[in-house]
Design a protein around this motif. Structure first.
Motif, PDB file in Angstrom:
ATOM      1  N   VAL A 119      13.179   1.464   4.027  1.00  0.00           N
ATOM      2  CA  VAL A 119      11.850   1.874   3.576  1.00  0.00           C
ATOM      3  C   VAL A 119      11.231   2.760   4.649  1.00  0.00           C
ATOM      4  CG1 VAL A 119       9.552   1.113   2.848  1.00  0.00           C
ATOM      5  CG2 VAL A 119      11.567  -0.286   2.294  1.00  0.00           C
ATOM      6  N   THR A 120      10.804   3.946   4.260  1.00  0.00           N
ATOM      7  CA  THR A 120      10.224   4.887   5.203  1.00  0.00           C
ATOM      8  C   THR A 120       8.717   4.988   4.977  1.00  0.00           C
ATOM      9  OG1 THR A 120      10.701   6.718   3.704  1.00  0.00           O
ATOM     10  CG2 THR A 120      12.348   6.224   5.392  1.00  0.00           C
ATOM     11  N   PRO A 121       7.962   5.429   5.974  1.00  0.00           N
ATOM     12  CA  PRO A 121       6.501   5.539   5.828  1.00  0.00           C
ATOM     13  C   PRO A 121       6.103   6.423   4.646  1.00  0.00           C
ATOM     14  CG  PRO A 121       7.130   5.772   8.126  1.00  0.00           C
ATOM     15  CD  PRO A 121       8.411   5.785   7.343  1.00  0.00           C
ATOM     16  N   ARG A 150       9.205  12.666   0.001  1.00  0.00           N
ATOM     17  CA  ARG A 150       9.553  11.584   0.934  1.00  0.00           C
ATOM     18  C   ARG A 150      10.434  10.556   0.233  1.00  0.00           C
ATOM     19  NH1 ARG A 150       4.628   9.826   4.960  1.00  0.00           N
ATOM     20  NH2 ARG A 150       4.104  11.906   5.743  1.00  0.00           N
ATOM     21  N   ALA A 151      10.052  10.209  -1.004  1.00  0.00           N
ATOM     22  CA  ALA A 151      10.851   9.245  -1.761  1.00  0.00           C
ATOM     23  C   ALA A 151      12.239   9.808  -2.060  1.00  0.00           C
ATOM     24  CB  ALA A 151      10.132   8.865  -3.047  1.00  0.00           C
ATOM     25  N   VAL A 152      12.307  11.067  -2.446  1.00  0.00           N
ATOM     26  CA  VAL A 152      13.601  11.694  -2.730  1.00  0.00           C
ATOM     27  C   VAL A 152      14.513  11.628  -1.510  1.00  0.00           C
ATOM     28  CG1 VAL A 152      14.713  13.927  -3.182  1.00  0.00           C
ATOM     29  CG2 VAL A 152      12.756  13.191  -4.568  1.00  0.00           C
ATOM     30  N   CYS A 153      13.967  11.990  -0.355  1.00  0.00           N
ATOM     31  CA  CYS A 153      14.778  11.954   0.870  1.00  0.00           C
ATOM     32  C   CYS A 153      15.195  10.531   1.214  1.00  0.00           C
ATOM     33  CB  CYS A 153      13.998  12.576   2.025  1.00  0.00           C
ATOM     34  SG  CYS A 153      13.714  14.358   1.833  1.00  0.00           S
ATOM     35  N   ARG A 207      -3.375  13.245  -5.564  1.00  0.00           N
ATOM     36  CA  ARG A 207      -2.322  14.263  -5.465  1.00  0.00           C
ATOM     37  C   ARG A 207      -1.450  14.048  -4.237  1.00  0.00           C
ATOM     38  NH1 ARG A 207      -4.610  20.176  -6.325  1.00  0.00           N
ATOM     39  NH2 ARG A 207      -2.344  20.534  -6.340  1.00  0.00           N
ATOM     40  N   HIS A 208      -1.943  13.279  -3.272  1.00  0.00           N
ATOM     41  CA  HIS A 208      -1.205  13.061  -2.042  1.00  0.00           C
ATOM     42  C   HIS A 208      -1.392  11.612  -1.603  1.00  0.00           C
ATOM     43  CE1 HIS A 208      -0.752  17.409  -1.733  1.00  0.00           C
ATOM     44  NE2 HIS A 208      -2.054  17.524  -1.919  1.00  0.00           N
ATOM     45  N   GLY A 209      -0.516  11.166  -0.709  1.00  0.00           N
ATOM     46  CA  GLY A 209      -0.656   9.850  -0.101  1.00  0.00           C
ATOM     47  C   GLY A 209       0.043   8.750  -0.874  1.00  0.00           C
ATOM     48  N   ALA A 210       0.081   7.563  -0.236  1.00  0.00           N
ATOM     49  CA  ALA A 210       0.818   6.436  -0.800  1.00  0.00           C
ATOM     50  C   ALA A 210       0.257   5.963  -2.124  1.00  0.00           C
ATOM     51  CB  ALA A 210       0.832   5.283   0.205  1.00  0.00           C
TER      52      ALA A 210
END
Length: 224
Positions: free
Chosen positions: A12-14, A70-73, A121-124
């Protein structure tokens, strides 16, 4: 049918949604599907890829999609770390797979009702906030998923009872699918729901005595 092994434990990444109770509930439903080797599976909103990897270890061909780079990576890294092949695409819901057909579609979408009418549109918070009734993404899945399923194909969708499972079933029945709630689980409120409990009560989405959230898995099958 394989025994329930639980979801793969991914890195799990930030900024990427970590597998939680809803992931585990959907993983249990996935374990009950009689998938044949080589079946085509789509995981929409894959996050870390935990559910996609669980499907891949059963010998299926898995495409995983997420809006977040980020999720894709992260999903690609988890595919490499586990040695389980995933085809990971970046895009908005079904846009990257238009024209394809699948035997199974999995989705753990944003479903938490939020004061803001439009999703961030951005952020967790993109991973959970879904408009005033929590259905901005769920309704799109109900409209668009049937056209991406082969005859006999199945949609497995998890969301909160706060975002009206009966409405989900109504949409899917209207699309000609056989649909039912197949799993339920009550969990303690997490920090997001605790922070907006008064707003949810004011909207009539939660009773004053409520102290837990109900999660549901909807299973919908496209007839042959």
């Amino acid at each position: 049918m394989p025994g329930y092994l639980g979801p793969v434990k991914p890195l799990v990444t930030p900024g990427v949604y970590a597998p939680q109770d809803d992931t585990n509930l959907l993983a249990g439903a996935l374990s009950e599907e009689p998938l044949h080797a080589g079946a085509d599976v789509l995981d929409v909103g894959t996050g870390t890829g935990a559910l996609a990897l669980q499907a891949a270890r059963r010998g299926t061909r898995v495409t995983a999609v997420d809006l977040s780079w980020r999720a894709v990576c992260t999903a690609r890294v988890n595919s490499w770390l586990t040695g389980l092949p995933l085809h990971v695409r970046q895009g908005n819901l079904f846009a990257p797979v238009r024209g394809r057909r699948f035997d199974l579609i999995l989705s753990n979408p944003p479903y938490v009702p939020a004061p803001a009418a439009r999703p961030p549109r951005h952020g967790a918070a993109r991973a959970w906030d879904a408009g005033g009734d929590g259905r901005l993404v769920v309704d799109r899945i109900c409209r668009e998923a049937p056209a991406l399923l082969r005859p006999g194909g199945v949609l497995l969708l998890v969301h909160s009872a706060l975002s009206d499972p009966d409405r989900t079933l109504g949409h899917l029945h209207g699309a000609g699918m056989k649909a039912a709630v197949t799993r339920r689980r009550h969990i303690a409120f997490g920090p997001v729901l605790r922070s907006r409990a008064d707003w949810l009560r004011g909207r009539g989405l939660m009773s004053a005595a409520a102290g837990k959230e109900e999660l549901v898995v909807v299973r919908a099958e496209l007839p042959f």
